[in-house]
Each structure stands twice: as structure tokens, then as C-alpha cells.
Design a protein around this motif. Structure first.
Motif, mmCIF file in Angstrom:
data_model
loop_
_atom_site.group_PDB
_atom_site.id
_atom_site.type_symbol
_atom_site.label_atom_id
_atom_site.label_comp_id
_atom_site.label_asym_id
_atom_site.label_seq_id
_atom_site.Cartn_x
_atom_site.Cartn_y
_atom_site.Cartn_z
ATOM 1 N N ARG A 1 -0.895 -5.458 -5.230
ATOM 2 C CA ARG A 1 -1.427 -6.156 -4.006
ATOM 3 C C ARG A 1 -0.640 -6.065 -3.016
ATOM 4 O O ARG A 1 -0.974 -5.971 -1.729
ATOM 5 C CB ARG A 1 -1.276 -7.751 -4.442
ATOM 6 C CG ARG A 1 -1.890 -8.748 -3.583
ATOM 7 C CD ARG A 1 -1.586 -10.087 -3.675
ATOM 8 N NE ARG A 1 -1.000 -10.711 -2.863
ATOM 9 C CZ ARG A 1 -0.983 -11.993 -2.548
ATOM 10 N NH1 ARG A 1 -1.683 -12.884 -3.408
ATOM 11 N NH2 ARG A 1 -0.357 -12.665 -1.700
ATOM 12 N N GLY A 2 0.759 -5.437 -3.197
ATOM 13 C CA GLY A 2 1.636 -5.149 -2.128
ATOM 14 C C GLY A 2 1.360 -3.991 -1.454
ATOM 15 O O GLY A 2 1.563 -3.854 -0.159
ATOM 16 N N GLN A 3 0.526 -3.019 -1.970
ATOM 17 C CA GLN A 3 0.056 -1.928 -1.138
ATOM 18 C C GLN A 3 -0.807 -2.379 0.053
ATOM 19 O O GLN A 3 -0.710 -1.954 1.070
ATOM 20 C CB GLN A 3 -0.989 -0.951 -2.058
ATOM 21 C CG GLN A 3 0.102 -0.446 -2.938
ATOM 22 C CD GLN A 3 1.138 0.670 -2.442
ATOM 23 O OE1 GLN A 3 0.614 1.744 -1.701
ATOM 24 N NE2 GLN A 3 2.320 0.677 -2.521
ATOM 25 N N GLU B 1 -1.031 -5.551 1.253
ATOM 26 C CA GLU B 1 -0.329 -6.201 2.354
ATOM 27 C C GLU B 1 0.407 -5.336 3.354
ATOM 28 O O GLU B 1 0.525 -5.658 4.247
ATOM 29 C CB GLU B 1 0.642 -7.059 1.508
ATOM 30 C CG GLU B 1 0.011 -8.294 0.914
ATOM 31 C CD GLU B 1 0.940 -9.477 0.723
ATOM 32 O OE1 GLU B 1 2.070 -9.157 0.458
ATOM 33 O OE2 GLU B 1 0.329 -10.571 0.382
ATOM 34 N N ALA B 2 0.939 -4.419 2.653
ATOM 35 C CA ALA B 2 1.781 -3.607 3.592
ATOM 36 C C ALA B 2 0.953 -2.798 4.484
ATOM 37 O O ALA B 2 1.154 -2.653 5.724
ATOM 38 C CB ALA B 2 2.419 -2.482 2.544
ATOM 39 N N ALA B 3 -0.217 -2.318 3.968
ATOM 40 C CA ALA B 3 -1.289 -1.800 5.018
ATOM 41 C C ALA B 3 -1.682 -2.614 6.104
ATOM 42 O O ALA B 3 -1.925 -2.533 7.184
ATOM 43 C CB ALA B 3 -2.156 -1.157 4.287
ATOM 44 N N LEU B 4 -2.014 -3.938 5.625
ATOM 45 C CA LEU B 4 -2.367 -5.020 6.557
ATOM 46 C C LEU B 4 -1.102 -5.252 7.700
ATOM 47 O O LEU B 4 -1.529 -5.443 8.813
ATOM 48 C CB LEU B 4 -2.960 -6.219 5.738
ATOM 49 C CG LEU B 4 -4.374 -5.877 5.018
ATOM 50 C CD1 LEU B 4 -4.400 -7.293 4.157
ATOM 51 C CD2 LEU B 4 -5.467 -5.708 6.158
ATOM 52 N N ALA B 5 -0.209 -5.464 7.137
ATOM 53 C CA ALA B 5 0.887 -5.752 7.779
ATOM 54 C C ALA B 5 1.283 -4.815 8.900
ATOM 55 O O ALA B 5 1.882 -5.260 10.168
ATOM 56 C CB ALA B 5 2.285 -5.811 7.275
ATOM 57 N N LEU B 6 0.990 -3.361 8.666
ATOM 58 C CA LEU B 6 0.943 -2.502 9.691
ATOM 59 C C LEU B 6 -0.233 -2.683 10.815
ATOM 60 O O LEU B 6 -0.228 -2.013 11.864
ATOM 61 C CB LEU B 6 0.827 -1.092 9.178
ATOM 62 C CG LEU B 6 1.912 -0.628 8.483
ATOM 63 C CD1 LEU B 6 1.929 0.699 7.491
ATOM 64 C CD2 LEU B 6 3.328 -0.274 9.365
ATOM 65 N N GLY B 7 -1.119 -3.614 10.426
ATOM 66 C CA GLY B 7 -2.194 -3.503 11.632
ATOM 67 C C GLY B 7 -3.431 -2.852 11.256
ATOM 68 O O GLY B 7 -4.524 -2.951 12.020
ATOM 69 N N LEU B 8 -3.584 -2.249 10.011
ATOM 70 C CA LEU B 8 -4.838 -1.539 9.699
ATOM 71 C C LEU B 8 -5.900 -2.759 9.432
ATOM 72 O O LEU B 8 -5.464 -3.719 8.905
ATOM 73 C CB LEU B 8 -4.330 -0.794 8.329
ATOM 74 C CG LEU B 8 -3.951 0.645 8.418
ATOM 75 C CD1 LEU B 8 -2.854 0.672 9.105
ATOM 76 C CD2 LEU B 8 -3.919 1.303 7.210
ATOM 77 N N GLY C 1 -9.262 -3.878 7.199
ATOM 78 C CA GLY C 1 -9.526 -3.891 6.014
ATOM 79 C C GLY C 1 -10.059 -2.614 5.401
ATOM 80 O O GLY C 1 -9.871 -2.143 4.382
ATOM 81 N N HIS D 1 -7.485 4.353 3.548
ATOM 82 C CA HIS D 1 -6.364 5.398 3.585
ATOM 83 C C HIS D 1 -5.317 4.986 2.514
ATOM 84 O O HIS D 1 -4.344 5.844 2.282
ATOM 85 C CB HIS D 1 -5.881 5.358 4.823
ATOM 86 C CG HIS D 1 -6.520 5.721 6.034
ATOM 87 N ND1 HIS D 1 -6.628 7.257 6.184
ATOM 88 C CD2 HIS D 1 -7.271 5.284 6.980
ATOM 89 C CE1 HIS D 1 -7.710 7.577 7.130
ATOM 90 N NE2 HIS D 1 -8.040 6.209 7.488
ATOM 91 N N VAL D 2 -5.599 3.795 2.121
ATOM 92 C CA VAL D 2 -4.319 3.167 0.810
ATOM 93 C C VAL D 2 -4.833 3.002 -0.297
ATOM 94 O O VAL D 2 -4.510 3.568 -1.496
ATOM 95 C CB VAL D 2 -3.564 2.081 1.716
ATOM 96 C CG1 VAL D 2 -2.689 1.655 0.623
ATOM 97 C CG2 VAL D 2 -2.865 2.701 2.871
ATOM 98 N N GLN E 1 -5.349 6.062 -3.959
ATOM 99 C CA GLN E 1 -4.662 5.670 -4.941
ATOM 100 C C GLN E 1 -5.532 5.416 -6.288
ATOM 101 O O GLN E 1 -5.330 6.006 -7.361
ATOM 102 C CB GLN E 1 -3.726 4.730 -5.120
ATOM 103 C CG GLN E 1 -2.720 4.944 -3.755
ATOM 104 C CD GLN E 1 -1.557 3.693 -3.569
ATOM 105 O OE1 GLN E 1 -0.817 3.312 -4.644
ATOM 106 N NE2 GLN E 1 -1.435 3.225 -2.396
#
Lengths: 505, 218
Positions: free
Chosen positions: A402-404, A406-413, A415, A421-422, A426
Motif C-alpha cells: 500500500r505504501g507504494q 501512498e508514496a505516488a499519491l503523496a507526490l501528487g500523481l 490515480g 507508472h508505479v 511492479q
């Protein structure tokens, strides 16, 4: 000599002799007498008028003129004849393996078959009939069909006739005459060439078909036994002779509306001896027909190319479709989630064979939906494998922490960007091993497209082996070609996986 | 400036905090401490809307997010808010399939439309800032915990955020790595970057905070 005997007309005398013969049973070889039965191999699929189940009278069991013939033979031979189901194209192998004792199934003594089995005297003489679709015009015979597709039963006299006399016609091979006619009606093929008894028996199912020209040629149905069964052949020859002489054959053929004047020639010595082998000859290796290796390689290569093309194309579609289904199932709105679940369950829970037949013949019966065989094959494999791929990707997508996300969303990407991209890259890496496995499975499963007339590697092998009897050599060769194609793929996948592991270690 | 006005957050039946008013002064480093379960991480995650609040308003200057917005509107504003704030997680959450450089440049390329050259230059600049420029071509699996966290800070800085949110950035690290990361945070503080950090380590809190918030135990 008593006058009364003198007055007997010659015909009555003949009748008396025949009658005596009719009473005498034919001497069946002892091993079959001990077995207490004679097993005859035949294919009941699309089997009218030979052996089939009448859908109007399913309680009547199997019917057909060969069912009547087998019963009459049994009475002559003193043992009951029991039918063994076997695919038409594998009748020789089923006989060779000892799963049946005699082939009795509208079996023609083609040159390819003659070295492989021992044929009895002919028990029926027939002609060929060409039929075309209702919209086909300007066709008066096979000569007008150069470059067109014509359906025939695999390994049949019709098939052989097209191959030898009309090489410019594209012969499309079917395992059942019903499907061959179906593809004429739905417009996939220009026509179908079949034995006249088949054409007549199946005509009520296909009222829109048009017969072109008069029936032509002269062909024969014979029974076949193993090469070493000379005594059984002799017994069957004798039994056929008796059934012919006592009028049983004529009665059966008239009952099935198959009696034609040509049948009178069945009694001619020349016809009776037409396909009889030198009786001293047992099975010999040298009997197998010579193989033109250059042509064999060419045919197998063409089949392999088709297998490769079909597999790669259908898997590429399956991967994209499977990923979309997995994403819909995990992230789609509720109605699409349910649709995705339903798709996976239905496609995984029903046989791919049924799906393939539905896609080709089922859909083909609807106007404007006649997919070409190869397109239907690719689509059928892709739709089926997409369900399996979807499950693989769903598992992999769920396994991304889940952290992956969250990290992408926190950067502003967004959904979608997060998935694109994330998460998805993977998940695809994670599913690589399972996906590779699936591709190798699809690669081998691709042979299923042969049921919808596509001649790929396995079908090509099947046809070559049936024609030459060299099952082992050709089988090893074909397996080798499959391995040559799948091993490098597995190797490449392993290397790619290892490279990823190095990055991730 | 990030402001929380009258913010209430509930979890299940439990209220984590009620009608909370906080603002994080620009150019300063605010440290939030408190016992486990006091809601300090949740407070931080409210600041970039990884958690939604039940009452009140979260704002970054004129960008306001009142509680109870329809999902689409909330989503639009939350995304805008996140693009102006950077976040560093306790577990780093670097993208394992991307090199250090690509981890850092992914968001600027996608969201600021940076060309590859400009993105690489920006990566170089922020990696220099955290002392990881030499590791640009490595993959996350090849980094130690301290290195990973420094790259994670660089990744957040590459978006040039107005506020850097740090959620227990040293909790998973050994003492040496902790010292490296603390040095980076300290240097950012010296550069006047607004930082909000959550930690349960009182000494760290004392040594880094311009402003200290202690979450009450409920």
C-alpha cells in the motif's frame, strides 16, 4: 433323375443354392469366436447415414445403414458386432492399437491407407457430390472453383480427389461433414465436396445448399482390418459375399434410400478383388508409404509458423485484456467489477473447446458474424487466456504494498498515473514467471484451433502421420519443433527475471 | 502556510482529536511528538489528505479543503495540495523498479512536464543536497536504510514543495544512518524550508524543533 427335379427352373436352383449358403455361417477366426464379439470402429459424430443417433428418435439408439450392416454381419459370423467410438481420422490408429477389430465407417481404400491396413472387398459403390451455397453463381463443377475454399472430410476420398486433381482449390479439412456444410451455408467456404450418401443424408439439415452438376466418379467403401488379420478379412469377404447374394445388402440399401444401379457391380469378381492384398503379406515395415522428406519439412515448418503466429498474437491480446480485467476488478466502478468477476468465472469455468466451437460455428450462424477461422482461433485463445492472465495480474496488483500507492499519491500523481507508472510495472514484474508459464501452456493449447479447420503444427502432424502411418518419427519431429520454439522463450524469460532480481536483490 | 481549523478526526468509534486548530509557521521546523496512538501520524497525513478529516478545514494558503466535500471535488483539491507538499515516510516507499534518478524525476517529469535533461539536472541538484548524487544509477534494493531515506527526502524535494512532511523519518534506522538523515533535515532547516516532522523520540524532537507540538493522550 426324377422328372420333378428336371422341371426345376435354373433360377429356382440358384435360389436353393443361395439359400443353403445363406444358412451356412461364415467361419470366423477362432480368437474372435472366443472373444465372443467383433468390435467395429466408427465415428458417430456427424455420422449420418453411417451410424448416428436420430435426434427425432433418441430412444431408438444408434441407427444407420452400417448399424444394420454390422448386425447382418454378426448374424453371418455368429458373434454380435459391437461398435467402438473413434474419431474418423484416427480409425487406423484405433484399429492398430487393437481397440477395435474392424473399421466399418464409410472408409475408403485411399492409396495412403492401403499400405497401413488390409481392406475387404467393397460393400458399397458411391459417387461424389459438390454442393455450393445459395448465393454462389456461375459454378458448374469443381473446375470453376480454382482459388476458392472447398470443405472436405479429412482423409476422405473427397480430400484426396481435391488434392490430386484440383490442387488450385483450397481444401479446408473438417472432422465432420456437418460442420463442413455449415461453413458453406454461412459463406466461409464456396462449396463442399462429399460422398453422395453423406450429401443425401445431411441435405434435410441444410435445405439452402445447392447441388452442382451430376454426382461423378466411382468410389468404394470397404471394411479394414489389421495387416496381420488375413483370416478375418477372408471371413468378412465371405460374409459380404453372402449378404450380397441373399439380397440383404440390397434390402439395407433400399431401406436407407441408398440403392443405385451401380451396386449390382459389387458382385463382379474384378470389383471384389479390387483392393485385396496378396494374402501371404503380413505387416512389413517396408509397407509404409515412402515419405517425401522435403515436403514433410515444408509442411511442418508452415504449421509451426502458424502455431507461432497464433500463439504470439493471442497471448499479446490476452495480456492486455487480462490486465484491463484485473484493473477493473480491483479499481473499477461496482457494475464493471461484477462484470469482470463474471468474465473470469465464465471463461475459466467452461471448456475452451466449447468456447472455440461457439465462437466459430455458433457465431458463424448469425449473418455477418462469420469470423475467418484464424481470427476466431486467435480470439478464442485470447479471450480464454485473458481470464487466467486477469487472475495472475489481480494477485500481483494486490501484492504491491500500500505504501507504494501512498508514496505516488503523496507526490501528487493521479490515480491513473499511480497505476500506470508505479503499481502496474511492479505487478507485471511480479507476474512474469506465472505469465511465462501461461504462454507456454497457450503455445501448446493453440493446437485446439484445429477443431475450427486451422491447420497448425499439431494438425499438420496429425494429417501427415495418418497419411503415412509414421506416428513415432513424425511425433518426435513435431515435439522437437514445439520444444525449439518454447525453450528459447522460457530461457529468455528466466534471464529477464534474473536481471530483475539483480535490481531488486 | 498549512492551517488546520477546527479539525476533528475519528477512527471507528474513537475520536483521535476534536476541533483542533494548528498552523505550521513558514520557514520553520515543527515537530509533533506524543505517545503511540495519540494520532500524531494521522495529523501529518491530514496535512496532505492521505487521511480525510471529519470536521473543520485543512488549508494551504488559499487552497481550502473543508470536511464533507463531494469525492470528485475533494480529489481535485487533495491532488493540488499534494503537489505543493512533500512527504517522507518511515518505510521510505521508494519505487523498487526505478533507479534512484528515476525515483526522483518521476513526479517532476509527469507533473511539471520537465524534459529528461532538466529532470536529470534537478535530480542531480536535490541528490547533492542529501549527499546521494553518486547513487543516481543505483536501484533502491542496493541502498542502506539511511541512504534510502535520504533519497526519499530528495524525491520529495524534487517537486519543490512549500512544506516537507516527515513521518517518523528515523524510526527504522540504526544510529549512524539516523545521524546522516538528521544532518540532512538540519541542513534543510538551515535553508529555511518549512518542515513538519512527527517523531516519538524526545531528544530528536528537542534538537530539531523550532516549534514543538505534544499530542495529548486521550
Amino acid at each position: 433323375m426324377p422328372p420333378v427335379i428336371k422341371r426345376w427352373p435354373l433360377s429356382l436352383l440358384a435360389l436353393a443354392v443361395t439359400g443353403a449358403a445363406a444358412l451356412a455361417q461364415v467361419q470366423l477366426p477362432e480368437r474372435y469366436r472366443i472373444a465372443g464379439q467383433l468390435r467395429w470402429g466408427a465415428d458417430a459424430e456427424g455420422g449420418a447415414p453411417f451410424v448416428y443417433t436420430d435426434p427425432a428418435k433418441p430412444d431408438a439408439g444408434e441407427v444407420g445403414f452400417e448399424v444394420d450392416l454390422a448386425q447382418a454381419l454378426g448374424e453371418r459370423l455368429g458373434v454380435p458386432c459391437r461398435r467402438v467410438q473413434a474419431g474418423y481420422e484416427s480409425l487406423v490408429q484405433v484399429l492398430d492399437r487393437g481397440d477395435c477389430d474392424v473399421v466399418l465407417n464409410g472408409f475408403e481404400p485411399t492409396p495412403a491407407r492401403r499400405p497401413l491396413v488390409r481392406f475387404t472387398r467393397p460393400y458399397y459403390i458411391f459417387q461424389q457430390q459438390l454442393s455450393v451455397g445459395p448465393d454462389v453463381t456461375g459454378v458448374n463443377g469443381l473446375g470453376d472453383l480454382a482459388g476458392k475454399r472447398v470443405g472436405v472430410l479429412g482423409q476422405s476420398a473427397s480430400h484426396q480427389l481435391l488434392r490430386e486433381q484440383y490442387p488450385t482449390i483450397e481444401a479446408v479439412i473438417y472432422e465432420s461433414s456437418v460442420t463442413a456444410y455449415e461453413d458453406v451455408v454461412n459463406g466461409r467456404n464456396a462449396g463442399s465436396l462429399a460422398d453422395l450418401p453423406i450429401a443425401r443424408a445431411l441435405r434435410p439439415l441444410f435445405p439452402r445448399l445447392v447441388d452442382v452438376g451430376e454426382p461423378f466418379g466411382e468410389f468404394y467403401y470397404c471394411m479394414a482390418v489389421r495387416l496381420g488379420d488375413a483370416d478375418l478379412q477372408q471371413a468378412l469377404d465371405d460374409a459380404i459375399g453372402q449378404l450380397l447374394a441373399n439380397g440383404t445388402l440390397e434390402r439395407i440399401y433400399r431401406k436407407w434410400n441408398m440403392w443405385v444401379p451401380a451396386e449390382q457391380r459389387l458382385g463382379d469378381a474384378a470389383v471384389a478383388a479390387m483392393f485385396t492384398r496378396d494374402h501371404s503379406g503380413a505387416a512389413q515395415d517396408g509397407d509404409a508409404p515412402a515419405m517425401a522428406w522435403g515436403e514433410v519439412w515444408l509442411l511442418l515448418f508452415a504449421g509451426a509458423l502458424r502455431t507461432f503466429g497464433i500463439s504470439v498474437t493471442s497471448f499479446a491480446i490476452a495480456v492486455v485484456l487480462g490486465l484491463c480485467i484485473a484493473l477493473l476488478r480491483l479499481h473499477g466502478p461496482p457494475p464493471l467489477r461484477i462484470a469482470a468477476i463474471a468474465y473470469v468465472e465464465v471463461l475459466r469455468g467452461t471448456p475452451i473447446l466449447v468456447q472455440m466451437l461457439l465462437l466459430y460455428y455458433g457465431l458463424g450462424s448469425i449473418k455477418g458474424m462469420q469470423l475467418p477461422a484464424e481470427v476466431a482461433g486467435v480470439l478464442g485463445l485470447a479471450l480464454n487466456y485473458a481470464a487466467y492472465e486477469a487472475e495472475i495480474y489481480r494477485g500481483a496488483l494486490s501484492a504491491i504494498p500500500r505504501g507504494q500507492r501512498e508514496a505516488a499519491l503523496a507526490l501528487g500523481l493521479t490515480g491513473v498515473q499511480t497505476l500506470r507508472h508505479v503499481v502496474v510495472p511492479q505487478a507485471l514484474r511480479l507476474s512474469l514467471a506465472s505469465s511465462t508459464n501461461d504462454f507456454i501452456a497457450l503455445f501448446k493449447d493453440s493446437s485446439i484451433v484445429m477443431v475450427i479447420t486451422v491447420v497448425e503444427l499439431t494438425k499438420q502432424y496429425n494429417m501427415l502421420a495418418n497419411a503415412t502411418g509414421r506416428f513415432i518419427v513424425l511425433g518426435l519431429l513435431t515435439s522437437g519443433i514445439y520444444l525449439l520454439m518454447s525453450l528459447p522463450l522460457a530461457y529468455a524469460a528466466r534471464r529477464f527475471e534474473r536481471a530483475l532480481d539483480r535490481d531488486a536483490a | 502556510m498549512i492551517t488546520l481549523r477546527g479539525v476533528t478526526k475519528r477512527y471507528g468509534g474513537r475520536t483521535l482529536f476534536e476541533r483542533l486548530d494548528v498552523q505550521f509557521a513558514p520557514g520553520r521546523t515543527t515537530v509533533i511528538t506524543g505517545r503511540s496512538g495519540s494520532g500524531k501520524s494521522t495529523l501529518l497525513r491530514l496535512c496532505n489528505q492521505l487521511e480525510r478529516h471529519d470536521e473543520g478545514t485543512v488549508a494551504l494558503d488559499a487552497l481550502t479543503i473543508p470536511a464533507g466535500l463531494p469525492h470528485a471535488e475533494w480529489h481535485r483539491r487533495a491532488t493540488a495540495l499534494r503537489r505543493r507538499t512533500g512527504m517522507v515516510f518511515q518505510g521510505y516507499h521508494l519505487f523498487p523498479h526505478l533507479s534512484v534518478r528515476d525515483n526522483v524525476t518521476l513526479a517532476p517529469r509527469l507533473l511539471h512536464g520537465l524534459a529528461p535533461d532538466a529532470a536529470a539536472a534537478r535530480a542531480q541538484q536535490v541528490l547533492d543536497l542529501v549527499g546521494m548524487a553518486a547513487a543516481a544509477d543505483r536501484f533502491p534494493a542496493r541502498l542502506s536504510g539511511g541512504e534510502s531515506q535520504r533519497v526519499a527526502i530528495a524525491r520529495a524535494l524534487a517537486m519543490e514543495p512549500e512544506v516537507l512532511l516527515l513521518d517518523e523519518p528515523t524510526s527504522a534506522l540504526d544510529p549512524l544512518s539516523t545521524a546522516d538523515v538528521v544532518a540532512v533535515i538540519r541542513s534543510l532547516r538551515a535553508r529555511g524550508i518549512t518542515q513538519v516532522m512527527v517523531t516519538h523520540n524526545p531528544e530528536l524532537a528537542q534538537s530539531l524543533a523550532d516549534h514543538l507540538i505534544e499530542m495529548p493522550v486521550r
